[in-house]
Scaffold this motif. Structure first.
Motif, PDB file in Angstrom:
ATOM      1  N   HIS A  14       0.904   5.165   0.836  1.00 26.01           N
ATOM      2  CA  HIS A  14       0.037   6.264   1.416  1.00 26.01           C
ATOM      3  C   HIS A  14       0.479   7.525   0.586  1.00 26.01           C
ATOM      4  O   HIS A  14       1.402   8.148   1.003  1.00 26.01           O
ATOM      5  CB  HIS A  14       0.267   6.103   2.889  1.00 26.01           C
ATOM      6  N   GLU A  24      -3.587   4.267  -0.755  1.00 30.49           N
ATOM      7  CA  GLU A  24      -4.618   5.015   0.247  1.00 30.49           C
ATOM      8  C   GLU A  24      -4.136   6.478   0.125  1.00 30.49           C
ATOM      9  O   GLU A  24      -3.122   7.085   0.081  1.00 30.49           O
ATOM     10  CB  GLU A  24      -4.119   4.573   1.785  1.00 30.49           C
ATOM     11  N   ASP A  66       4.093  -2.730   3.431  1.00 26.40           N
ATOM     12  CA  ASP A  66       4.341  -4.135   2.580  1.00 26.40           C
ATOM     13  C   ASP A  66       4.464  -5.153   3.703  1.00 26.40           C
ATOM     14  O   ASP A  66       5.363  -5.311   4.465  1.00 26.40           O
ATOM     15  CB  ASP A  66       5.635  -4.142   1.828  1.00 26.40           C
ATOM     16  N   TYR A  86      -0.267  -2.794  -6.401  1.00 27.68           N
ATOM     17  CA  TYR A  86      -0.092  -1.972  -5.273  1.00 27.68           C
ATOM     18  C   TYR A  86      -1.509  -1.452  -5.056  1.00 27.68           C
ATOM     19  O   TYR A  86      -2.281  -1.220  -6.114  1.00 27.68           O
ATOM     20  CB  TYR A  86       0.852  -1.071  -5.092  1.00 27.68           C
ATOM     21  N   GLN A  87      -1.943  -1.043  -3.943  1.00 31.53           N
ATOM     22  CA  GLN A  87      -3.250  -0.227  -3.756  1.00 31.53           C
ATOM     23  C   GLN A  87      -2.641   1.353  -3.340  1.00 31.53           C
ATOM     24  O   GLN A  87      -1.643   1.177  -2.398  1.00 31.53           O
ATOM     25  CB  GLN A  87      -4.164  -0.837  -2.852  1.00 31.53           C
ATOM     26  N   THR A 141       0.870  -0.991   0.026  1.00 35.91           N
ATOM     27  CA  THR A 141       0.093   0.227   0.065  1.00 35.91           C
ATOM     28  C   THR A 141       0.862   1.248  -0.013  1.00 35.91           C
ATOM     29  O   THR A 141       1.738   1.627   0.747  1.00 35.91           O
ATOM     30  CB  THR A 141      -1.062   0.035   1.085  1.00 35.91           C
TER      31      THR A 141
END
Length: 221
Positions: free
Chosen positions: A5, A29, A58, A26-27, A3
């Motif tokens: 951020h 936020e 991770d 990946y994502q 992720t």
């Protein structure tokens, strides 16, 4: 899943770009700066105590600082890509640029931003004095320092080729992108053809374009 951020108009754009180059899932936020102060929201402190971006999670690991994140991503997922062979002269240059971007190049750029804001946002009654002090500091300290750095970068590309760490594109080029784009947005790349060409080439990379699509508007002016 990994992720990012991601704070708008921030150094985390480099992390998205690196991940796109690597092809790592990946994502994101997302966090938005305060429209008045331009500071990151307090919610980022829940991820990392300093409350700044970029931050990557991770698995059980939380990583901050752009250079450390890029090194981690390349070492973990790169499979030999985007980094010169350890022990070579190119690797020494690679490591140097990863640290130079934030340690040496960003401070004078940030100083210029700060003094520009002082000139623009000082209270009306003290603005003439603030502008005079700001102009003197920039003339004596900030502008000569920036010129020295940008001349240095231009000469390095002239001497060593298309990319900063050698003949191949690497994570060092990703790391240097943020301060050089910031310099370009302030009109500081005039008469520096090597830097101008380097910037054009990185911005034309498909992974760079995909990262912009993922990260949203990116404006350093």
């Amino acid at each position: 899943m990994l992720t990012v951020h991601h704070l708008n108009n921030s150094r985390s754009q480099r992390v998205l770009w690196m991940l796109e180059e690597l092809g790592v899932p990946y994502q994101i936020e997302r966090y938005e700066r305060n429209a008045k102060t331009m500071l990151a929201p307090p919610s980022l402190q829940k991820i990392h105590p300093l409350g700044k971006s970029p931050v990557v999670t991770d698995g059980k690991s939380t990583l901050a600082e752009s250079g450390a994140i890029l090194e981690y991503l390349v070492e973990t997922y790169g499979e030999g890509r985007f980094s010169p062979e350890p022990g070579t002269p190119s690797f020494l240059r690679y490591r140097y640029w990863l640290h130079y971007a934030e340690g040496s190049l960003m401070p004078p750029l940030l100083l210029q931003l700060v003094f520009d804001q002082i000139e623009l946002k000082s209270p009306f009654l003290v603005r003439p004095v603030a502008k005079a002090i700001s102009a003197q500091v920039k003339q004596l300290l900030v502008t000569p320092n920036l010129k020295r750095h940008l001349d240095f970068l231009e000469s390095e590309l002239e001497a060593h080729g298309a990319w900063f760490a050698g003949r191949s594109f690497s994570a060092a080029d990703v790391q240097l992108s943020f301060p050089i784009e910031a310099a370009s947005s302030r009109g500081l790349l005039a008469k520096r053809p090597k830097l101008t060409d380097w910037l054009r080439r990185i911005q034309e990379r498909p992974a760079y374009q995909r990262a912009l699509e993922q990260g949203g508007p990116f404006d350093l002016s």
